[in-house]
Design a protein around this motif. Sequence first.
Motif, PDB file in Angstrom:
ATOM      1  N   LYS A  22       9.705   9.455  -8.689  1.00  0.00           N
ATOM      2  CA  LYS A  22      10.833  10.258  -9.146  1.00  0.00           C
ATOM      3  C   LYS A  22      10.575  10.774 -10.564  1.00  0.00           C
ATOM      4  CE  LYS A  22      15.850  10.021  -8.789  1.00  0.00           C
ATOM      5  NZ  LYS A  22      16.989   9.128  -8.621  1.00  0.00           N
ATOM      6  N   ARG A  23       9.955   9.938 -11.379  1.00  0.00           N
ATOM      7  CA  ARG A  23       9.652  10.331 -12.765  1.00  0.00           C
ATOM      8  C   ARG A  23       8.279  10.991 -12.878  1.00  0.00           C
ATOM      9  NH1 ARG A  23      12.436   6.481 -16.824  1.00  0.00           N
ATOM     10  NH2 ARG A  23      14.230   5.794 -15.624  1.00  0.00           N
ATOM     11  N   ALA A  24       7.539  11.050 -11.750  1.00  0.00           N
ATOM     12  CA  ALA A  24       6.202  11.661 -11.739  1.00  0.00           C
ATOM     13  C   ALA A  24       5.332  11.129 -12.857  1.00  0.00           C
ATOM     14  CB  ALA A  24       6.307  13.191 -11.802  1.00  0.00           C
ATOM     15  N   LEU A  25       5.409   9.831 -13.100  1.00  0.00           N
ATOM     16  CA  LEU A  25       4.681   9.234 -14.221  1.00  0.00           C
ATOM     17  C   LEU A  25       3.195   9.007 -13.944  1.00  0.00           C
ATOM     18  CD1 LEU A  25       7.115   6.643 -15.865  1.00  0.00           C
ATOM     19  CD2 LEU A  25       5.923   8.546 -16.969  1.00  0.00           C
ATOM     20  N   PRO A  26       2.814   8.330 -12.852  1.00  0.00           N
ATOM     21  CA  PRO A  26       1.403   7.959 -12.690  1.00  0.00           C
ATOM     22  C   PRO A  26       0.485   9.161 -12.485  1.00  0.00           C
ATOM     23  CG  PRO A  26       2.817   6.569 -11.328  1.00  0.00           C
ATOM     24  CD  PRO A  26       3.662   7.713 -11.810  1.00  0.00           C
ATOM     25  N   THR A  27      -0.696   9.079 -13.084  1.00  0.00           N
ATOM     26  CA  THR A  27      -1.757  10.043 -12.790  1.00  0.00           C
ATOM     27  C   THR A  27      -2.695   9.451 -11.730  1.00  0.00           C
ATOM     28  OG1 THR A  27      -2.996   9.139 -14.677  1.00  0.00           O
ATOM     29  CG2 THR A  27      -1.681  11.117 -15.061  1.00  0.00           C
ATOM     30  N   ALA A  28      -2.676   8.130 -11.598  1.00  0.00           N
ATOM     31  CA  ALA A  28      -3.411   7.418 -10.545  1.00  0.00           C
ATOM     32  C   ALA A  28      -2.686   6.088 -10.340  1.00  0.00           C
ATOM     33  CB  ALA A  28      -4.853   7.168 -10.941  1.00  0.00           C
ATOM     34  N   MET A  29      -2.758   5.551  -9.120  1.00  0.00           N
ATOM     35  CA  MET A  29      -2.065   4.278  -8.878  1.00  0.00           C
ATOM     36  C   MET A  29      -2.689   3.570  -7.681  1.00  0.00           C
ATOM     37  SD  MET A  29       1.966   3.333  -8.989  1.00  0.00           S
ATOM     38  CE  MET A  29       2.702   4.102  -7.555  1.00  0.00           C
TER      39      MET A  29
ATOM     40  N   GLY B  99       2.308  16.698  -1.045  1.00  0.00           N
ATOM     41  CA  GLY B  99       1.434  16.656  -2.219  1.00  0.00           C
ATOM     42  C   GLY B  99       1.819  15.636  -3.268  1.00  0.00           C
ATOM     43  N   ALA B 100       2.842  14.813  -3.012  1.00  0.00           N
ATOM     44  CA  ALA B 100       3.346  13.910  -4.048  1.00  0.00           C
ATOM     45  C   ALA B 100       2.692  12.532  -4.043  1.00  0.00           C
ATOM     46  CB  ALA B 100       4.861  13.767  -3.913  1.00  0.00           C
TER      47      ALA B 100
ATOM     48  N   ASP C  19       0.833  -1.213   0.000  1.00  0.00           N
ATOM     49  CA  ASP C  19       0.000   0.000   0.000  1.00  0.00           C
ATOM     50  C   ASP C  19       0.864   1.258   0.000  1.00  0.00           C
ATOM     51  OD1 ASP C  19      -2.592  -1.109   0.023  1.00  0.00           O
ATOM     52  OD2 ASP C  19      -2.485  -1.477   2.177  1.00  0.00           O
ATOM     53  N   ILE C  20       1.934   1.222   0.786  1.00  0.00           N
ATOM     54  CA  ILE C  20       2.841   2.373   0.840  1.00  0.00           C
ATOM     55  C   ILE C  20       3.503   2.573  -0.525  1.00  0.00           C
ATOM     56  CG2 ILE C  20       4.997   3.202   1.891  1.00  0.00           C
ATOM     57  CD1 ILE C  20       2.530   3.427   3.714  1.00  0.00           C
ATOM     58  N   ALA C  21       3.903   1.452  -1.152  1.00  0.00           N
ATOM     59  CA  ALA C  21       4.501   1.518  -2.490  1.00  0.00           C
ATOM     60  C   ALA C  21       3.538   2.174  -3.468  1.00  0.00           C
ATOM     61  CB  ALA C  21       4.876   0.117  -2.965  1.00  0.00           C
ATOM     62  N   ALA C  22       2.248   1.833  -3.337  1.00  0.00           N
ATOM     63  CA  ALA C  22       1.236   2.352  -4.263  1.00  0.00           C
ATOM     64  C   ALA C  22       1.022   3.851  -4.102  1.00  0.00           C
ATOM     65  CB  ALA C  22      -0.079   1.611  -4.065  1.00  0.00           C
ATOM     66  N   MET C  23       1.424   4.401  -2.972  1.00  0.00           N
ATOM     67  CA  MET C  23       1.340   5.850  -2.782  1.00  0.00           C
ATOM     68  C   MET C  23       2.611   6.534  -3.297  1.00  0.00           C
ATOM     69  SD  MET C  23      -1.635   5.944  -1.378  1.00  0.00           S
ATOM     70  CE  MET C  23      -1.914   7.619  -0.772  1.00  0.00           C
ATOM     71  N   GLY C  24       3.618   5.747  -3.623  1.00  0.00           N
ATOM     72  CA  GLY C  24       4.907   6.312  -4.034  1.00  0.00           C
ATOM     73  C   GLY C  24       5.719   6.808  -2.858  1.00  0.00           C
ATOM     74  N   ALA C  25       5.457   6.250  -1.674  1.00  0.00           N
ATOM     75  CA  ALA C  25       6.096   6.745  -0.451  1.00  0.00           C
ATOM     76  C   ALA C  25       7.260   5.868  -0.009  1.00  0.00           C
ATOM     77  CB  ALA C  25       5.070   6.834   0.674  1.00  0.00           C
ATOM     78  N   ARG C  26       8.093   6.431   0.827  1.00  0.00           N
ATOM     79  CA  ARG C  26       9.187   5.687   1.452  1.00  0.00           C
ATOM     80  C   ARG C  26       8.697   5.174   2.797  1.00  0.00           C
ATOM     81  NH1 ARG C  26      14.003   9.454   2.568  1.00  0.00           N
ATOM     82  NH2 ARG C  26      12.834   9.919   4.456  1.00  0.00           N
ATOM     83  N   PRO C  27       8.785   3.860   3.048  1.00  0.00           N
ATOM     84  CA  PRO C  27       8.310   3.336   4.339  1.00  0.00           C
ATOM     85  C   PRO C  27       9.166   3.874   5.489  1.00  0.00           C
ATOM     86  CG  PRO C  27       8.956   1.548   2.840  1.00  0.00           C
ATOM     87  CD  PRO C  27       9.324   2.826   2.165  1.00  0.00           C
ATOM     88  N   GLU C  28       8.528   4.213   6.607  1.00  0.00           N
ATOM     89  CA  GLU C  28       9.242   4.814   7.733  1.00  0.00           C
ATOM     90  C   GLU C  28       9.214   3.946   8.992  1.00  0.00           C
ATOM     91  OE1 GLU C  28      11.115   7.411   7.829  1.00  0.00           O
ATOM     92  OE2 GLU C  28      10.533   8.772   6.215  1.00  0.00           O
ATOM     93  N   PHE C  29       8.072   3.401   9.340  1.00  0.00           N
ATOM     94  CA  PHE C  29       8.016   2.503  10.504  1.00  0.00           C
ATOM     95  C   PHE C  29       6.741   1.692  10.436  1.00  0.00           C
ATOM     96  CE2 PHE C  29       5.887   6.350  11.957  1.00  0.00           C
ATOM     97  CZ  PHE C  29       4.780   5.872  12.628  1.00  0.00           C
ATOM     98  N   THR C  30       6.676   0.681  11.291  1.00  0.00           N
ATOM     99  CA  THR C  30       5.496  -0.177  11.307  1.00  0.00           C
ATOM    100  C   THR C  30       5.061  -0.448  12.740  1.00  0.00           C
ATOM    101  OG1 THR C  30       4.648  -2.346  10.622  1.00  0.00           O
ATOM    102  CG2 THR C  30       6.976  -2.237  11.121  1.00  0.00           C
ATOM    103  N   LEU C  31       3.767  -0.712  12.910  1.00  0.00           N
ATOM    104  CA  LEU C  31       3.182  -1.113  14.194  1.00  0.00           C
ATOM    105  C   LEU C  31       2.488  -2.447  13.970  1.00  0.00           C
ATOM    106  CD1 LEU C  31       1.300   2.259  14.938  1.00  0.00           C
ATOM    107  CD2 LEU C  31       3.492   1.588  15.932  1.00  0.00           C
TER     108      LEU C  31
ATOM    109  N   VAL D  53       8.141  -1.516  -3.479  1.00  0.00           N
ATOM    110  CA  VAL D  53       8.499  -0.230  -2.884  1.00  0.00           C
ATOM    111  C   VAL D  53       9.468   0.545  -3.791  1.00  0.00           C
ATOM    112  CG1 VAL D  53       9.646   0.871  -0.929  1.00  0.00           C
ATOM    113  CG2 VAL D  53       8.095  -1.063  -0.542  1.00  0.00           C
ATOM    114  N   ALA D  54      10.490  -0.134  -4.289  1.00  0.00           N
ATOM    115  CA  ALA D  54      11.479   0.551  -5.131  1.00  0.00           C
ATOM    116  C   ALA D  54      10.815   1.067  -6.409  1.00  0.00           C
ATOM    117  CB  ALA D  54      12.630  -0.403  -5.478  1.00  0.00           C
ATOM    118  N   LEU D  55       9.905   0.284  -6.969  1.00  0.00           N
ATOM    119  CA  LEU D  55       9.201   0.729  -8.170  1.00  0.00           C
ATOM    120  C   LEU D  55       8.334   1.949  -7.872  1.00  0.00           C
ATOM    121  CD1 LEU D  55       8.329   0.422 -11.108  1.00  0.00           C
ATOM    122  CD2 LEU D  55       6.577  -1.211 -10.344  1.00  0.00           C
ATOM    123  N   GLY D  56       7.630   1.926  -6.739  1.00  0.00           N
ATOM    124  CA  GLY D  56       6.802   3.075  -6.359  1.00  0.00           C
ATOM    125  C   GLY D  56       7.635   4.346  -6.259  1.00  0.00           C
ATOM    126  N   LEU D  57       8.818   4.224  -5.663  1.00  0.00           N
ATOM    127  CA  LEU D  57       9.695   5.397  -5.526  1.00  0.00           C
ATOM    128  C   LEU D  57      10.214   5.847  -6.889  1.00  0.00           C
ATOM    129  CD1 LEU D  57      11.640   4.356  -2.290  1.00  0.00           C
ATOM    130  CD2 LEU D  57       9.919   6.164  -2.514  1.00  0.00           C
TER     131      LEU D  57
END
Lengths: 304, 304
Positions: free
Chosen positions: B195-202, B141-142, B73-85, B187-191
């Motif tokens: 970086k290329r700002a390609l997806p309009t939705a994901m 906003g990314a 899910d984090i990958a799908a947002m294009g985010a870098r994972p930070e921590f987990t609970l 995750v790496a693909l999402g990032l």
Amino acid sequence: MTEDAFLAGLRKRLAPAHRRLVLGIGDDAAVFRPQPGRDLVFTTDMMHEDRHFLRGYPADAVGWKALARGLSDIAAMGARPEFTLLSLALGAWAKEKWVHRFYDGFLALAAAHGLPLAGGDLARAAHTSLDVVVAGSLPRGAAFRRDGARPGHRIYVSGLLGGGSLGLRQPRNRSARLRHLRPDPRVALGLALRKRALPTAMLDLSDGLSTDLRRLLLASGVTAHLDGEIPRFPGATEDDALHGGDDYELLFTVRADARVPASLAGLPLTWIGTIHAGNAGLCLRHGHPLPPRGWDHFVEHRTP
Amino acid sequence: MTEDAFLAGLRKRLAPAHRRLVLGIGDDAAVFRPQPGRDLVFTTDMMHEDRHFLRGYPADAVGWKALARGLSDIAAMGARPEFTLLSLALGAWAKEKWVHRFYDGFLALAAAHGLPLAGGDLARAAHTSLDVVVAGSLPRGAAFRRDGARPGHRIYVSGLLGGGSLGLRQPRNRSARLRHLRPDPRVALGLALRKRALPTAMLDLSDGLSTDLRRLLLASGVTAHLDGEIPRFPGATEDDALHGGDDYELLFTVRADARVPASLAGLPLTWIGTIHAGNAGLCLRHGHPLPPRGWDHFVEHRTP
């Protein structure tokens, strides 16, 4: 294997602290530090059918309490609640009406704290269970931890204890029953205590004074002499007040020279004991060891 | 009542968007905006015994997958994972050895992503279940949302589909079984896509292409023509690829003039269809409506 023993074992397995993770497993909430802004705190609490609630409980009370537990953890950090996430698994018996009443209670408490439900997960399962995450924020480094109690510090508790336990034993006692089913998390008190920078350590009383105090003492590596009178909810026994869970009051320590008001945010603050050097985790009540007889999530309990 | 219908009803009950809550219920993750810093994204995913895993599954695979779902899910947002609970409820059958092997899997995947386990909850319960929260961060906003697909945009998918479903059907197919039990969140693909700002939705493919694509189409208010060949995992059927869950690949749309590389972060990217104006949520496969036959968490399924 108790919950605390298991967590201690688990902590050893975890990687060393992360750059931006200021506080990890073992407190009321985790603390995350984004680059510039305020610190963020996170807590997660599960509830399971037949352990934390029964099918016959009012569904709105289950929803209310599910959020109250997390809010209480946020209060214990001295943080302002920011948003919540709810994962809900529904047993076959939980029909649409139950679910809507559950949300009635959950969203009523959320609205009272201006807290948005930001997302979550929803599924059908064999049993009804749920997990609530509450995130809060506070100024950098301002979170109240469990490990700051030092010899000479005084131990305080907010409000009156034993009401949660009494309400469980005596469902006809309306005010105690309300206390058990719809606890009122001490968010305003947590913020007021932070504003005054009073606590040297703090946690919320969810599992019973004897068990929660022990956690603070273990984290701080100190002993407590608990010689004061414990402020009791009307009708509650000494046992209810010492070992009963579900009170959601705040337990905290202050320096000996701190000026603690008699009440804050509408709640009495009572000096109940003092921190001493000695065996970590030991609590003496009038000279005798007080065993931790509150709720342990890792031992089989039944909800009556 | 399906999951999507229920969520749509729930969303209506929620308060209007909170000042710092940029994105709430209905996407892969919630987005929270601290005052200055990076946006934070949060996702929470439950797993239940007999629904998402069986007692006989390797415990480390259960732990791995529990975290993989949130990371996806984090990958799908294009985010870098930070921590987990992690909230874990253990049925009586789950002994200490099982729990340790569970953590072996969970922590192995966490370590692979440099992700600290920040806290959670632990209890005994009638059934084994768990809830995992993953938090990530990204520039303000990314975050990639589900609602940005517009007519003319092209639909892409990463990797090969149907492996998760095949591994569930044919446990002896080792590579498919591995895909089912130890999915590799992108995750790496999402990032790289951010970086290329390609997806309009994901979004990520967790419940099956037909069901997940429909969510994107509903959120964006558009129709899809899915006329391309779906890249299939070796041995997977067209049905596995169209409707099978547990693939954890990324599904995204791009502008018609976007230059999409043939592969990114080691994964093939395949153009499988195009967005059109039309009924929101409708997907036409070679001219015929493609029903959403993937996994619905709100309908009774059994894990075989």
